[in-house]
Design an enzyme around this catalytic site. Sequence first.
Site, mmCIF file in Angstrom:
data_model
loop_
_atom_site.group_PDB
_atom_site.id
_atom_site.type_symbol
_atom_site.label_atom_id
_atom_site.label_comp_id
_atom_site.label_asym_id
_atom_site.label_seq_id
_atom_site.Cartn_x
_atom_site.Cartn_y
_atom_site.Cartn_z
ATOM 1 N N GLY A 72 37.273 41.380 30.649
ATOM 2 C CA GLY A 72 37.457 42.783 31.027
ATOM 3 C C GLY A 72 36.899 43.145 32.396
ATOM 4 O O GLY A 72 37.037 44.290 32.822
ATOM 5 N N ALA A 73 36.281 42.175 33.106
ATOM 6 C CA ALA A 73 35.710 42.506 34.427
ATOM 7 C C ALA A 73 36.822 42.976 35.374
ATOM 8 O O ALA A 73 36.664 43.983 36.075
ATOM 9 C CB ALA A 73 34.982 41.300 35.022
ATOM 10 N N GLY A 74 37.943 42.243 35.358
ATOM 11 C CA GLY A 74 39.048 42.617 36.250
ATOM 12 C C GLY A 74 39.614 43.984 35.889
ATOM 13 O O GLY A 74 39.957 44.778 36.779
ATOM 14 N N ASP A 75 39.699 44.289 34.596
ATOM 15 C CA ASP A 75 40.239 45.590 34.163
ATOM 16 C C ASP A 75 39.268 46.716 34.522
ATOM 17 O O ASP A 75 39.685 47.802 34.933
ATOM 18 C CB ASP A 75 40.502 45.586 32.654
ATOM 19 C CG ASP A 75 41.457 44.472 32.249
ATOM 20 O OD1 ASP A 75 42.301 44.093 33.077
ATOM 21 O OD2 ASP A 75 41.330 43.979 31.114
HETATM 22 P P1 ADP Z 1 39.630 38.899 36.483
HETATM 23 O O1 ADP Z 1 38.785 39.340 35.303
HETATM 24 O O2 ADP Z 1 40.869 39.726 36.660
HETATM 25 O O3 ADP Z 1 39.865 37.427 36.569
HETATM 26 P P2 ADP Z 1 37.400 38.677 38.306
HETATM 27 O O4 ADP Z 1 36.779 37.689 37.380
HETATM 28 O O5 ADP Z 1 37.582 38.251 39.736
HETATM 29 O O6 ADP Z 1 38.778 39.259 37.772
HETATM 30 O O7 ADP Z 1 36.468 39.969 38.261
HETATM 31 C C1 ADP Z 1 36.848 41.207 38.801
HETATM 32 C C2 ADP Z 1 35.688 41.817 39.529
HETATM 33 O O8 ADP Z 1 34.558 41.951 38.645
HETATM 34 C C3 ADP Z 1 35.191 40.975 40.692
HETATM 35 O O9 ADP Z 1 35.916 41.293 41.871
HETATM 36 C C4 ADP Z 1 33.727 41.392 40.770
HETATM 37 O O10 ADP Z 1 33.603 42.614 41.446
HETATM 38 C C5 ADP Z 1 33.360 41.619 39.310
HETATM 39 N N1 ADP Z 1 32.783 40.391 38.693
HETATM 40 C C6 ADP Z 1 33.447 39.493 37.923
HETATM 41 N N2 ADP Z 1 32.628 38.491 37.536
HETATM 42 C C7 ADP Z 1 31.414 38.768 38.039
HETATM 43 C C8 ADP Z 1 30.105 38.138 37.987
HETATM 44 N N3 ADP Z 1 29.918 36.995 37.321
HETATM 45 N N4 ADP Z 1 29.091 38.731 38.644
HETATM 46 C C9 ADP Z 1 29.261 39.877 39.324
HETATM 47 N N5 ADP Z 1 30.458 40.526 39.420
HETATM 48 C C10 ADP Z 1 31.512 39.989 38.780
#
Ligand code: ADP
Length: 315
Positions: free
Chosen positions: A251-254
Site C-alpha cells: 500500500g505504500a504506492g497507493d
Molecule cells: P509501489 O508500492 O507502487 O511499488 P514504492 O514501493 O516505490 O511503490 O513506494 C511508493 C512510495 O512510498 C515511495 O516513492 C516512497 O516515497 C515510499 N516508500 C516505499 N517504501 C519505502 C521505504 N522502505 N522507506 C521509506 N519510504 C518508502
Amino acid sequence: MHTVVTLGELLIDFVPEENGLPLAAVPAFRKAPGGAPANVAAAVAKLGGRARFVGKVGDDPFGWFLRAVLEETGVDTRSLLLAPDAKTTLAFVSLRADGERDFLFYRDPGADTLLSPEELDGSWLDDAAVFHFGSVSLSAEPARSATREMAERARERGLLVSYDPNLRPALWPSDAAMREEAASAVALADVVKVSESELDALAGDKGPAFFFDRGVSLLVITKGEAGCVYHTPHASGTVPGFAVRAVDTTGAGDGFVGGLLVQLAQRAKDRPWEDEAWLRRALRFANAVGALVTTKRGAIPALPTREEVLAFLGA
Ligand code: ADP
C-alpha cells in the site's frame, strides 16, 4: 468540488500469517481489504480529502465487509455496486524470501470485472476534480469498457485524470496483452505514476517521452525508500524519500498516490505541477505518506492522517 473519484478493483487479499514462504507452503492466511484504486480513495479520505470509489463487489459477506471498511475510512460508497451474480474477488498473496510477491487470484469471474458502462452514473463525477484508475480493471470485460468510459467522461468534463498501471501479470492472458492494454490507457491520463519496472514494461527505451507523446503532463516514478523522480515536459528532478523502519510495504504506492492526488484536487484546474516548487513540496508530502504506510502492517489500516503526516514532516 475537490472530490477524488477512483475506479477499479476492490477485493479481499489473503495475506500469510508468516512471510518468506511460497503460497503452497503458507499454513494460514489473514483477510485484508485490497485493491489499489480503493486504497487510493481511502488514502485521500484519511488525509482529510473527499473521496468516492466506483467498483463492484459480491453481494456476500466479503463484499459487505469491504464496503464497511471504505465507509469507516470516510470514502463515499454510493458508487460501489453489489453484484447479484458473482462473488467478491479473492487474491492470495505471499511475500517470498527474495522480497517478490506471488499472487493467486480467484476471479472466474470476480464481481470487480463485471462493472459495466451501462451502470455508470454521470452524477458520480459531479463534484469531482480528479479521476483515478489503474490497469487491473482493464484486464477483463465489461470492466475494461467501464474504466475507459469513465476516464473519457472525466476528460470531457475537464477533470484531471490520473493513472497508476499497477501491473499484475497473473490477471492477463499474456504479458504482451497486458503491456499493450496498459500502454494504450496512458493516452487517457494527465498524471501517471509508475514503478521503475512498469516504466520499462510500458515505455521500453523511449522513457518519459513515451508518456509526453501521449499527452501526459506529469510522470512520477516511485523508487521505494529512495523516494521518487518526476518528469514534466519542461522539468525533471528527484525528491528523496524518508528513512523509516519499514515493516510492510503493502500500500505504500497507493498511499503515495493518495497523498499526491489530495493536493492536486485542491488546484486541479491550474495544472499546479508547472510550478516546480509546488510540485516538489507535494511529492515530499506524498513520500511521507508512502513512508508512514510502510511502518505499519496492511494497506488501509496503515494509512496516516494529514496531522500525522505534518507532524512527521516537522511542519
Ligand atoms: P509501489 O508500492 O507502487 O511499488 P514504492 O514501493 O516505490 O511503490 O513506494 C511508493 C512510495 O512510498 C515511495 O516513492 C516512497 O516515497 C515510499 N516508500 C516505499 N517504501 C519505502 C521505504 N522502505 N522507506 C521509506 N519510504 C518508502
